[in-house]
Every structure is written in C-alpha cells, then in structure tokens.
Design a protein around this motif. Structure first.
Motif, PDB file in Angstrom:
ATOM      1  N   VAL A  19      30.357 -19.068   1.952  1.00 30.20           N
ATOM      2  CA  VAL A  19      30.425 -20.415   2.271  1.00 30.20           C
ATOM      3  C   VAL A  19      30.860 -21.196   1.030  1.00 30.20           C
ATOM      4  O   VAL A  19      30.246 -21.036  -0.078  1.00 30.20           O
ATOM      5  CB  VAL A  19      28.973 -20.944   3.094  1.00 30.20           C
ATOM      6  CG1 VAL A  19      28.967 -22.318   3.139  1.00 30.20           C
ATOM      7  CG2 VAL A  19      28.725 -20.096   4.078  1.00 30.20           C
ATOM      8  N   ALA A  20      31.730 -22.224   1.417  1.00 34.59           N
ATOM      9  CA  ALA A  20      31.974 -23.156   0.057  1.00 34.59           C
ATOM     10  C   ALA A  20      31.879 -24.415   0.836  1.00 34.59           C
ATOM     11  O   ALA A  20      31.943 -24.714   1.949  1.00 34.59           O
ATOM     12  CB  ALA A  20      33.486 -22.971  -0.382  1.00 34.59           C
ATOM     13  N   THR A  21      31.510 -25.507  -0.042  1.00 34.08           N
ATOM     14  CA  THR A  21      31.704 -26.896   0.367  1.00 34.08           C
ATOM     15  C   THR A  21      32.956 -27.460   0.403  1.00 34.08           C
ATOM     16  O   THR A  21      33.959 -27.139  -0.335  1.00 34.08           O
ATOM     17  CB  THR A  21      30.663 -27.682  -0.342  1.00 34.08           C
ATOM     18  OG1 THR A  21      31.139 -27.953  -1.726  1.00 34.08           O
ATOM     19  CG2 THR A  21      29.448 -27.051  -0.669  1.00 34.08           C
ATOM     20  N   ASP A  35      40.159 -12.436   3.618  1.00 34.51           N
ATOM     21  CA  ASP A  35      40.877 -12.004   4.887  1.00 34.51           C
ATOM     22  C   ASP A  35      40.962 -13.433   5.833  1.00 34.51           C
ATOM     23  O   ASP A  35      42.188 -13.358   6.457  1.00 34.51           O
ATOM     24  CB  ASP A  35      40.183 -11.036   5.501  1.00 34.51           C
ATOM     25  CG  ASP A  35      39.885  -9.602   4.875  1.00 34.51           C
ATOM     26  OD1 ASP A  35      40.967  -9.318   3.940  1.00 34.51           O
ATOM     27  OD2 ASP A  35      38.912  -9.098   4.832  1.00 34.51           O
ATOM     28  N   VAL A  36      40.149 -13.886   6.022  1.00 35.96           N
ATOM     29  CA  VAL A  36      40.005 -15.131   6.915  1.00 35.96           C
ATOM     30  C   VAL A  36      39.540 -16.323   6.309  1.00 35.96           C
ATOM     31  O   VAL A  36      38.349 -16.235   5.797  1.00 35.96           O
ATOM     32  CB  VAL A  36      39.465 -14.959   8.341  1.00 35.96           C
ATOM     33  CG1 VAL A  36      39.359 -16.181   9.282  1.00 35.96           C
ATOM     34  CG2 VAL A  36      40.210 -13.825   9.113  1.00 35.96           C
ATOM     35  N   ILE A  37      39.849 -17.590   6.499  1.00 33.45           N
ATOM     36  CA  ILE A  37      39.420 -18.714   5.989  1.00 33.45           C
ATOM     37  C   ILE A  37      39.033 -19.531   7.156  1.00 33.45           C
ATOM     38  O   ILE A  37      39.933 -19.961   8.291  1.00 33.45           O
ATOM     39  CB  ILE A  37      39.861 -19.391   5.065  1.00 33.45           C
ATOM     40  CG1 ILE A  37      40.328 -18.828   3.791  1.00 33.45           C
ATOM     41  CG2 ILE A  37      39.701 -20.924   4.640  1.00 33.45           C
ATOM     42  CD1 ILE A  37      41.430 -19.214   2.907  1.00 33.45           C
ATOM     43  N   SER A  55      47.486 -19.045   0.283  1.00 32.92           N
ATOM     44  CA  SER A  55      46.347 -17.842   0.267  1.00 32.92           C
ATOM     45  C   SER A  55      46.804 -16.854   0.928  1.00 32.92           C
ATOM     46  O   SER A  55      46.296 -15.633   0.675  1.00 32.92           O
ATOM     47  CB  SER A  55      45.105 -18.547   0.882  1.00 32.92           C
ATOM     48  OG  SER A  55      45.187 -18.553   2.101  1.00 32.92           O
ATOM     49  N   GLY A  56      47.741 -16.743   1.963  1.00 37.63           N
ATOM     50  CA  GLY A  56      47.976 -15.636   2.813  1.00 37.63           C
ATOM     51  C   GLY A  56      47.016 -14.962   3.773  1.00 37.63           C
ATOM     52  O   GLY A  56      46.954 -13.967   4.180  1.00 37.63           O
ATOM     53  N   SER A  57      45.841 -15.833   3.503  1.00 35.25           N
ATOM     54  CA  SER A  57      44.501 -15.637   4.616  1.00 35.25           C
ATOM     55  C   SER A  57      44.869 -16.065   5.992  1.00 35.25           C
ATOM     56  O   SER A  57      45.595 -16.753   6.406  1.00 35.25           O
ATOM     57  CB  SER A  57      43.405 -16.172   4.000  1.00 35.25           C
ATOM     58  OG  SER A  57      43.250 -15.836   2.713  1.00 35.25           O
ATOM     59  N   GLY A  58      44.071 -15.424   6.866  1.00 38.30           N
ATOM     60  CA  GLY A  58      44.288 -15.716   8.162  1.00 38.30           C
ATOM     61  C   GLY A  58      43.350 -17.043   8.300  1.00 38.30           C
ATOM     62  O   GLY A  58      42.313 -17.351   7.482  1.00 38.30           O
ATOM     63  N   LEU A  59      43.770 -18.070   9.283  1.00 43.29           N
ATOM     64  CA  LEU A  59      43.107 -19.209   9.248  1.00 43.29           C
ATOM     65  C   LEU A  59      42.629 -19.473  10.721  1.00 43.29           C
ATOM     66  O   LEU A  59      43.062 -19.349  11.713  1.00 43.29           O
ATOM     67  CB  LEU A  59      44.041 -20.439   9.184  1.00 43.29           C
ATOM     68  CG  LEU A  59      44.566 -20.420   7.543  1.00 43.29           C
ATOM     69  CD1 LEU A  59      45.666 -21.369   7.345  1.00 43.29           C
ATOM     70  CD2 LEU A  59      43.525 -20.718   6.461  1.00 43.29           C
ATOM     71  N   VAL A  60      41.273 -20.143  10.515  1.00 42.76           N
ATOM     72  CA  VAL A  60      40.803 -20.793  11.847  1.00 42.76           C
ATOM     73  C   VAL A  60      40.136 -22.115  11.396  1.00 42.76           C
ATOM     74  O   VAL A  60      39.453 -22.153  10.413  1.00 42.76           O
ATOM     75  CB  VAL A  60      39.479 -19.891  12.402  1.00 42.76           C
ATOM     76  CG1 VAL A  60      38.825 -20.427  13.425  1.00 42.76           C
ATOM     77  CG2 VAL A  60      39.918 -18.528  12.665  1.00 42.76           C
ATOM     78  N   PHE A  61      40.544 -23.144  12.404  1.00 42.64           N
ATOM     79  CA  PHE A  61      40.208 -24.403  11.811  1.00 42.64           C
ATOM     80  C   PHE A  61      39.053 -24.731  13.157  1.00 42.64           C
ATOM     81  O   PHE A  61      39.052 -24.333  14.066  1.00 42.64           O
ATOM     82  CB  PHE A  61      41.441 -25.405  12.240  1.00 42.64           C
ATOM     83  CG  PHE A  61      42.650 -25.447  11.259  1.00 42.64           C
ATOM     84  CD1 PHE A  61      42.244 -25.038   9.975  1.00 42.64           C
ATOM     85  CD2 PHE A  61      43.850 -25.352  11.720  1.00 42.64           C
ATOM     86  CE1 PHE A  61      43.292 -24.789   9.098  1.00 42.64           C
ATOM     87  CE2 PHE A  61      44.895 -25.429  10.980  1.00 42.64           C
ATOM     88  CZ  PHE A  61      44.685 -24.862   9.650  1.00 42.64           C
ATOM     89  N   THR A  62      38.226 -25.661  12.524  1.00 45.14           N
ATOM     90  CA  THR A  62      37.016 -26.079  13.241  1.00 45.14           C
ATOM     91  C   THR A  62      37.195 -27.644  13.230  1.00 45.14           C
ATOM     92  O   THR A  62      37.803 -28.205  12.346  1.00 45.14           O
ATOM     93  CB  THR A  62      35.780 -25.910  12.825  1.00 45.14           C
ATOM     94  OG1 THR A  62      35.607 -26.250  11.310  1.00 45.14           O
ATOM     95  CG2 THR A  62      35.443 -24.538  12.522  1.00 45.14           C
ATOM     96  N   GLU A  92      35.593 -14.675  18.277  1.00 40.24           N
ATOM     97  CA  GLU A  92      36.973 -14.093  18.642  1.00 40.24           C
ATOM     98  C   GLU A  92      38.244 -14.822  17.995  1.00 40.24           C
ATOM     99  O   GLU A  92      39.018 -14.055  17.704  1.00 40.24           O
ATOM    100  CB  GLU A  92      37.166 -14.379  20.134  1.00 40.24           C
ATOM    101  CG  GLU A  92      36.251 -13.510  21.030  1.00 40.24           C
ATOM    102  CD  GLU A  92      36.365 -12.047  20.735  1.00 40.24           C
ATOM    103  OE1 GLU A  92      37.854 -11.770  20.974  1.00 40.24           O
ATOM    104  OE2 GLU A  92      35.657 -11.247  20.543  1.00 40.24           O
ATOM    105  N   ALA A  93      37.852 -15.965  17.554  1.00 40.49           N
ATOM    106  CA  ALA A  93      38.966 -16.628  16.665  1.00 40.49           C
ATOM    107  C   ALA A  93      39.178 -16.016  15.420  1.00 40.49           C
ATOM    108  O   ALA A  93      40.277 -15.833  14.724  1.00 40.49           O
ATOM    109  CB  ALA A  93      38.720 -18.205  16.538  1.00 40.49           C
ATOM    110  N   VAL A  94      37.959 -15.596  14.555  1.00 38.21           N
ATOM    111  CA  VAL A  94      38.149 -14.976  13.225  1.00 38.21           C
ATOM    112  C   VAL A  94      38.694 -13.603  13.488  1.00 38.21           C
ATOM    113  O   VAL A  94      39.700 -13.257  12.931  1.00 38.21           O
ATOM    114  CB  VAL A  94      36.799 -14.748  12.821  1.00 38.21           C
ATOM    115  CG1 VAL A  94      36.672 -14.016  11.556  1.00 38.21           C
ATOM    116  CG2 VAL A  94      36.363 -16.321  12.428  1.00 38.21           C
TER     117      VAL A  94
END
Length: 100
Positions: A19-21, A35-37, A55-62, A92-94
């Motif tokens: 977890v990052a702020t 893997d996922v942000i 970053s090349g990471s998978g993304l999920v927005f909230t 599921e999104a992640v």
C-alpha cells in the motif's frame, strides 16, 4: 480505504500487497515492478499517468466519481471499481488486470 484494499487482496491472493499513499506511490513505482496497481482515478494525471503507463503493470482504477464509472478518458479497457467497493468486484478486477 487503503487498508481495506490491502486486507481484501491479501486474503484473496497468495501474494504480497503493498500500500502506498498519494504522496509515495511514484517512489514505490520507481522501486519495483508490480503485477497489478490499484489506484484512485483522481491520481492519474501528469507525471503519474506517464509512470503508470510505463510501469507495464495491470491497472485497476477506483473512484467515487460518477463520471468515471464507465471508464476513464484515455484509459480504454481499464476496469473502474466504484468506492465504496464490493470486495468481489475488486478481486475480479484485479484478477482480470493480472491476465492482461
């Protein structure tokens, strides 16, 4: 909210959850690969957007924004999870983001 995300994802996956702020996530991106942000859609502008794309990471927005519920402009295909989120929807999104 971040601690709830951490708990839900730690319980759902056999993996480390970091977890990052809003003030430290750019530094965390520089320190390692993810893997996922999962990130609030309100934080994805300017330098942060460039780094997320690189970053090349998978993304999920909230989001709490009604305007972002159907997707964030310029980020086609990225799942948006409404806050307060349903644990199942977040997991599921992640999972889906990790597959892409």
């Amino acid at each position: 909210m971040a601690m709830e995300v951490e708990t839900v994802l730690t319980e759902a996956f056999a993996s480390e959850v970091k977890v990052a702020t809003p003030h430290t996530f750019i530094v965390e991106l520089e320190r390692g690969w993810f893997d996922v942000i999962v990130i609030d859609s309100g934080l994805i502008s300017g330098e942060a957007a460039l780094r997320l794309r690189a970053s090349g990471s998978g993304l999920v927005f909230t989001t709490l924004s009604v305007d972002d519920m159907d997707g964030v402009t310029g980020w086609d295909g990225i799942t948006v999870v409404a806050k307060p989120f349903n644990d199942h929807h977040l997991v599921e999104a992640v999972k889906n983001a990790a597959r892409t």
